[in-house]
Write an enzyme that holds these catalytic residues in place. Structure first.
Site, PDB file in Angstrom:
ATOM      1  N   HIS A 127       0.745  -1.059   0.029  1.00  0.00           N
ATOM      2  CA  HIS A 127      -0.129  -0.140   0.043  1.00  0.00           C
ATOM      3  C   HIS A 127       1.052   1.331   0.106  1.00  0.00           C
ATOM      4  O   HIS A 127       2.012   0.930   0.402  1.00  0.00           O
ATOM      5  CB  HIS A 127      -0.900   0.103   1.291  1.00  0.00           C
ATOM      6  CG  HIS A 127      -0.247  -0.081   2.579  1.00  0.00           C
ATOM      7  ND1 HIS A 127       0.252  -0.938   3.313  1.00  0.00           N
ATOM      8  CD2 HIS A 127      -0.036   1.004   3.124  1.00  0.00           C
ATOM      9  CE1 HIS A 127       0.839  -0.797   4.478  1.00  0.00           C
ATOM     10  NE2 HIS A 127       0.654   0.592   4.364  1.00  0.00           N
ATOM     11  N   ARG A 146      10.489   0.564   1.407  1.00  0.00           N
ATOM     12  CA  ARG A 146      10.259   1.557   0.406  1.00  0.00           C
ATOM     13  C   ARG A 146       9.930   0.963  -1.015  1.00  0.00           C
ATOM     14  O   ARG A 146      10.984   0.259  -1.376  1.00  0.00           O
ATOM     15  CB  ARG A 146      11.416   2.621   0.262  1.00  0.00           C
ATOM     16  CG  ARG A 146      11.196   3.591  -0.709  1.00  0.00           C
ATOM     17  CD  ARG A 146      12.170   4.630  -0.928  1.00  0.00           C
ATOM     18  NE  ARG A 146      12.113   5.406  -1.904  1.00  0.00           N
ATOM     19  CZ  ARG A 146      12.147   5.118  -3.231  1.00  0.00           C
ATOM     20  NH1 ARG A 146      12.498   3.994  -3.859  1.00  0.00           N
ATOM     21  NH2 ARG A 146      11.701   6.107  -4.156  1.00  0.00           N
TER      22      ARG A 146
END
Length: 159
Positions: A127, A146
């Protein structure tokens, strides 16, 4: 995650049929259709995340050349994935380096929550938060990975 304001996010992969329609509708992404058909979500995401940077640039530049002018002229709505891809390009791209996280905008579900609405994100669900304010309660974790669309790697210890 509870939205405190109007909140936009990417939330997990699109269902297979919708994802296939997206890949076929965007010429620059059509090369991913056989990757997805053969290898599923894992192979699809691995492919875009491991592409050499020159290839990312070659694939995404024509798409960005089409959508950024419309974005800058205010012709795209926030419900349009192109809006977020153009915004990401304007925000995160560096000369000679298009952020590969832009692929995620087209592969993931684009959701809009209103103040007071909440969503559950299970462990391992990819997400990304795009815009707005929220409160998020997380289980203990030793990191946050990340995947693009951020300037630096984020780390969270004992969150």
């Amino acid at each position: 995650m509870l939205a405190l304001s109007e909140f936009w996010l990417l939330h997990g992969f699109k269902p297979a049929e919708e994802l296939e329609r997206t890949l076929q509708a965007i010429p620059e992404l059509a090369f991913l259709t056989p990757v997805f058909t053969k290898g599923g979500y894992q192979e699809l995401y691995k492919t875009v995340m491991e592409l050499p940077q020159a290839e990312v640039n070659r694939i995404l530049q024509p798409l960005l050349d089409r959508i950024i002018p419309a974005y800058r002229e205010g012709k795209l709505s926030q419900n349009d994935e192109h809006f977020w891809a153009a915004r990401a390009a304007d925000t995160y791209n560096e000369p000679g380096r298009i952020d590969r996280g832009i692929f995620s905008i087209y592969l993931f579900n684009l959701l809009n929550l209103h103040p007071g609405e909440a969503i559950f994100q299970a462990a391992g669900l990819p997400h990304a938060y795009l815009e707005g304010q929220n409160v998020e309660i997380m289980a203990n974790s030793d990191n946050v990975l990340r995947g693009g669309l951020t300037p630096n790697m984020l780390m969270c210890r004992n969150c």
